[in-house]
Design a protein around this motif. Structure first.
Motif, mmCIF file in Angstrom:
data_model
loop_
_atom_site.group_PDB
_atom_site.id
_atom_site.type_symbol
_atom_site.label_atom_id
_atom_site.label_comp_id
_atom_site.label_asym_id
_atom_site.label_seq_id
_atom_site.Cartn_x
_atom_site.Cartn_y
_atom_site.Cartn_z
ATOM 1 N N VAL A 92 42.966 14.008 -52.785
ATOM 2 C CA VAL A 92 43.654 13.332 -51.677
ATOM 3 C C VAL A 92 42.991 13.711 -50.355
ATOM 4 C CG1 VAL A 92 45.782 13.338 -50.306
ATOM 5 C CG2 VAL A 92 45.913 13.120 -52.777
ATOM 6 N N GLY A 95 38.795 12.809 -50.873
ATOM 7 C CA GLY A 95 38.363 11.532 -51.443
ATOM 8 C C GLY A 95 38.876 10.343 -50.652
ATOM 9 N N LYS A 96 38.382 9.161 -51.016
ATOM 10 C CA LYS A 96 38.813 7.930 -50.334
ATOM 11 C C LYS A 96 39.362 6.964 -51.378
ATOM 12 C CE LYS A 96 34.636 8.260 -47.832
ATOM 13 N NZ LYS A 96 33.365 7.783 -48.242
ATOM 14 N N ASN A 97 40.014 5.928 -50.872
ATOM 15 C CA ASN A 97 40.427 4.850 -51.766
ATOM 16 C C ASN A 97 39.318 3.803 -51.743
ATOM 17 O OD1 ASN A 97 41.558 2.737 -53.123
ATOM 18 N ND2 ASN A 97 43.572 2.975 -52.185
ATOM 19 N N ARG A 98 38.654 3.608 -52.877
ATOM 20 C CA ARG A 98 37.517 2.677 -52.902
ATOM 21 C C ARG A 98 37.788 1.512 -53.852
ATOM 22 N NH1 ARG A 98 32.499 6.484 -53.904
ATOM 23 N NH2 ARG A 98 31.465 4.490 -54.217
ATOM 24 N N SER A 99 39.061 1.114 -53.920
ATOM 25 C CA SER A 99 39.422 0.027 -54.832
ATOM 26 C C SER A 99 38.694 -1.264 -54.472
ATOM 27 C CB SER A 99 40.930 -0.187 -54.846
ATOM 28 O OG SER A 99 41.414 -0.280 -53.548
ATOM 29 N N LEU A 102 35.561 -1.880 -56.544
ATOM 30 C CA LEU A 102 35.630 -2.045 -57.993
ATOM 31 C C LEU A 102 35.120 -3.418 -58.414
ATOM 32 C CD1 LEU A 102 39.021 -0.378 -58.902
ATOM 33 C CD2 LEU A 102 36.734 0.493 -59.279
ATOM 34 N N SER A 105 29.012 -4.392 -59.213
ATOM 35 C CA SER A 105 27.883 -3.743 -59.884
ATOM 36 C C SER A 105 28.167 -2.301 -60.307
ATOM 37 C CB SER A 105 26.621 -3.781 -59.015
ATOM 38 O OG SER A 105 26.778 -2.948 -57.904
ATOM 39 N N MET A 106 29.339 -2.112 -60.883
ATOM 40 C CA MET A 106 29.663 -0.768 -61.377
ATOM 41 C C MET A 106 29.961 -0.833 -62.867
ATOM 42 S SD MET A 106 31.738 1.480 -58.749
ATOM 43 C CE MET A 106 30.976 2.302 -57.398
ATOM 44 N N GLN A 107 29.582 0.212 -63.587
ATOM 45 C CA GLN A 107 29.887 0.295 -65.014
ATOM 46 C C GLN A 107 31.250 0.953 -65.161
ATOM 47 O OE1 GLN A 107 27.410 -0.053 -67.692
ATOM 48 N NE2 GLN A 107 26.009 -0.969 -66.217
ATOM 49 N N ILE A 108 32.086 0.384 -66.020
ATOM 50 C CA ILE A 108 33.374 1.027 -66.286
ATOM 51 C C ILE A 108 33.215 1.841 -67.570
ATOM 52 C CG2 ILE A 108 35.842 0.680 -66.652
ATOM 53 C CD1 ILE A 108 34.788 -0.375 -63.945
ATOM 54 N N PHE B 20 36.418 5.263 -65.459
ATOM 55 C CA PHE B 20 35.893 5.447 -64.107
ATOM 56 C C PHE B 20 34.788 4.429 -63.837
ATOM 57 C CE2 PHE B 20 37.777 9.459 -65.286
ATOM 58 C CZ PHE B 20 38.456 9.820 -64.142
ATOM 59 N N LEU B 22 31.302 3.731 -62.645
ATOM 60 C CA LEU B 22 30.091 4.538 -62.480
ATOM 61 C C LEU B 22 28.931 3.663 -62.010
ATOM 62 C CD1 LEU B 22 30.442 6.533 -65.829
ATOM 63 C CD2 LEU B 22 31.326 7.134 -63.580
ATOM 64 N N GLY B 41 41.136 2.867 -58.174
ATOM 65 C CA GLY B 41 40.105 2.826 -57.134
ATOM 66 C C GLY B 41 40.027 4.069 -56.272
ATOM 67 N N GLU B 43 39.109 7.975 -55.293
ATOM 68 C CA GLU B 43 38.065 8.945 -55.626
ATOM 69 C C GLU B 43 38.699 10.218 -56.181
ATOM 70 O OE1 GLU B 43 34.255 8.158 -52.751
ATOM 71 O OE2 GLU B 43 35.815 9.474 -52.010
#
Lengths: 179, 89
Positions: A92, A95-99, A102, A105-108, B20, B22, B41, B43
């Motif tokens: 908290v 970190g940040k909220n980076r929703s 999402l 170009s990200m792998q889940i 997550f 990545l 979303g 971190e």
């Protein structure tokens, strides 16, 4: 009750507890908090958040159920922070909220821990390989010697920046092509 | 003795999701960095997630050891049940 407010109040309480514990140099095993009326922790929380007593106890109970706090008492006099609670407090705080990112170009994927997990220096080695490849590509390019020298000089300056150095651990000196 | 083998998945500290987001395949986050939860979303501090995983692992091992000791105690009692010189309580 508003679920988001509860989440946010859980964050507030955990951050307060973790900050207080860190201020006295305590650990989650050695420090406990008492939220009994008149106790210093309760006075501080009342002043900071101004929550009714039943609401404070409800938040503590939720944290206890979710293993974020451990309540070792019936009267809320021995509340311990857990590893999970501390993890959340640190996340908290830093970190940040980076929703919003999402799906871009990200792998889940899942992150598993099988025995000793790779954390730390192994990653510097990977970064070192990337820069070595970059130097090789510069050498192999059709550019003039002067342009190659300029490109390497800029790369060297980039790697010498204190902020970059703190992340990749003084990589500039270890890349032979930059000498 | 039976070998204990467990996989511990890192779990988002906010929503408990195991997934997550990545930057690329085979990504290995460095200590002190953050990973983004694919569900909420937010971190998550990687070092803290590993500390939680370690605590979870230790709890699993402790349970396993307790179970082994109980089984061993039962075996010992059974083995010396009819022995008049040794009594196991």
């Amino acid at each position: 009750m508003d679920a988001e407010k509860i989440q946010s109040d859980i964050d507030l309480l955990l951050t307060y507890i973790n900050d207080d514990m860190e201020n006295i140099g305590g650990t989650i095993k050695s420090v406990y908090f008492s939220f009994v009326v008149g106790k210093p922790d309760r006075i501080a929380v009342d002043e900071k958040f101004n929550w009714p007593e039943d609401y404070l106890f409800k938040i503590i109970n939720i944290c206890n159920s979710r293993s974020l706090l451990k309540n070792n008492s019936r009267d809320f006099s021995q509340i311990f922070l857990t590893e999970e609670g501390q993890s959340r407090a640190i996340s908290v705080k830093h970190g940040k909220n980076r929703s919003y990112e999402l799906g871009a170009s990200m792998q889940i994927a899942t992150l598993n821990v099988h025995g000793p997990a790779q954390v730390g220096n192994g990653n510097v080695q990977n970064i070192s390989n990337v820069f070595n490849q970059l130097l090789q590509k510069i050498d192999e390019s059709d550019a003039t010697d002067e342009e190659k020298k300029e490109a390497k000089s800029r790369l060297s300056k980039f790697l010498e920046h204190p902020l970059v150095g703190s992340i990749v651990g003084g990589l500039a000196g270890s890349l032979s092509g930059l000498a | 003795m039976e070998e204990l083998r467990e996989t511990i998945r890192l779990r988002c500290t906010f929503c408990r999701s195991n997934e997550f987001a990545l930057p690329h395949e085979d990504y290995s986050p460095s200590a002190g960095s953050f990973v983004v939860c694919a569900n909420c979303g937010k971190e998550n501090d990687v070092t803290s997630l590993l500390v939680v995983a370690k605590a979870t692992g230790l709890a699993i091992v402790e349970d396993h050891v307790e179970q082994l000791v109980d089984e061993m105690a039962k075996e010992l009692k059974r083995a010396f049940r009819n022995n008049k010189f040794i009594t196991i309580k």
